[in-house]
Design a protein around this motif. Structure first.
Motif: not given
Length: 404
Positions: A61-62, A154-155, A226-228, A240-241
């Motif tokens: 990912g990032l 999460t954000f 979103w699975y959080g 996943l995000y």
């Protein structure tokens, strides 16, 4: 006769160490190259959004939160130099969702990093409440659902309060839009994609689940958070995000499908009844092979796209706002300017505004009130510019400092 000296063979342990070292060097080299590619994509004009999406989806990912703070806004077409203000002090007054949001946030302590001081967590929880209520107040067409706070937190933890407001607002009007209807009909419609995917890949597993009458409700909390809500390791949530932000809004349901397929033997070995299968599937394993499953979900999406699945009777009669607006949303992300240009534009606007105010002051005989306005505006803009610059430096990892 001269003895031939035997060549000494390296010990197996030495070979193991050398192999491990080589793999480590290859990993570091791969990571550095990925960071360079992301840096170049961010600096392109327009921003190379396709490269950023590929970086978010591909292995790893990032990579870091520093990179996420630069790339996530681009994936959602959010201008970090034009963020909404912090929520007003009266954002909670007479808000119909305040009590429910308060209860959900108070119960969300496990979503915050272990070891965080209680006072720090309480500040973030207060910000979380205000972000949610602010987005809902600004978007009356959106309706709060339990689990929404799991996405917003999460954000908040990654990008901070103001950017979280901008990103969550965009996400809520696109990827999450179907979950935010006044009824659950649109959410059920998204869940209804799960069984047709399983039918295409593993008809035997699909038939077993039909006989068990388990339905798809076991995947509801996966999908809408979103699975959080169901993953205990924040690293896996972030991975996943990255994936979901760069993908079609139905990708979380494809990911649900690959989890079920991954556990196919467990499912088929259980009692074929609703209680047994639901209990098994609702307990999501914490040691899933996430990179492998992400690759599998991409493959399933390519081979069995939503247009193919909609032939299923359960999917024919519902219009999804999320799905129907996705293509336009994707197109809107393609013409973004790099942050260096956005910053120049911000300064130019500030300078133009100052010039206009000063010109008015001169033409009006330099009235004391106008002088005060100029001083006030200069101070405000100076503080704003300093805040933007400081925020940019806070976001920038060392390897990306040249972005600024």
């Amino acid at each position: 006769m001269k003895k031939v000296k035997k060549r000494q063979q390296p010990l197996s342990g030495a070979r193991s160490v050398n192999g491990s070292s080589q793999r480590h060097e290859e990993h570091v080299s791969w990571k550095k190259q990925k960071l360079v590619d992301i840096h170049q994509a961010l600096n392109s004009d327009p921003v190379d959004i396709e490269t950023l999406r590929q970086a978010a989806v591909s292995e790893g990912g990032l990579l870091t939160d520093d990179v996420r703070r630069k790339v996530w806004p681009k994936l959602l077409s959010v201008n970090v130099f034009n963020l909404p203000p912090k929520p007003a002090k009266n954002v909670r007054e007479n808000h119909k969702d305040y009590n429910q949001v308060l209860l959900d946030v108070r119960r969300s302590m496990r979503r915050f990093p272990r070891g965080m001081r209680a006072d720090e967590r309480e500040v973030l929880q207060e910000q979380l409440i205000d972000i949610i209520l602010d987005v809902l107040r600004r978007n009356p067409q959106l309706h709060y659902y339990q689990g929404y706070h799991d996405i917003v937190v999460t954000f908040l933890l990654v990008v901070g309060e103001r950017m979280a407001i901008a990103m969550v607002e965009t996400l809520s009007n696109h990827h999450l839009r179907d979950f935010m209807d006044p009824t659950m009909d649109s959410t059920k419609h998204i869940l209804n994609y799960l069984m047709p995917i399983l039918e295409q890949v593993d008809p035997e597993l699909h038939d077993f689940m039909l006989r068990a009458e388990v339905g798809t409700i076991f995947a509801l909390s996966w999908l809408i958070t979103w699975y959080g809500h169901v993953l205990s390791d924040f690293r896996h949530v972030l991975r996943l995000y990255d994936f979901f932000l760069a993908s079609h809004p139905l990708m979380p349901i494809y990911f649900a499908a690959v989890i079920v397929l991954y556990r196919e033997r467990e499912v088929k070995s259980s009692e074929c009844d609703m209680a047994s299968v639901h209990h098994l599937l609702s307990q999501i394993p914490q040691d899933l092979p996430y990179e492998h499953l992400i690759t599998q979900a991409q493959s399933l999406f390519t081979h069995y796209p939503p247009t193919l699945l909609t032939r299923s009777a359960a999917l024919q009669s519902h219009k999804s706002i999320t799905i129907s607006s996705f293509q336009d949303f994707q197109t809107s992300t393609l013409q973004q300017r790099p942050d260096s240009i956005l910053r120049q534009q911000l300064h130019q606007r500030h300078n133009t505004n100052l010039d206009l105010v000063r010109a008015n002051a001169r033409s009006g005989g330099a009235h004391q009130l106008i002088k005060m306005a100029v001083w006030g505006l200069s101070a405000t803009l100076g503080a704003a510019a300093l805040a933007v610059a400081q925020t940019a430096m806070d976001w920038a990892p060392e390897f990306l400092l040249q972005l600024f």
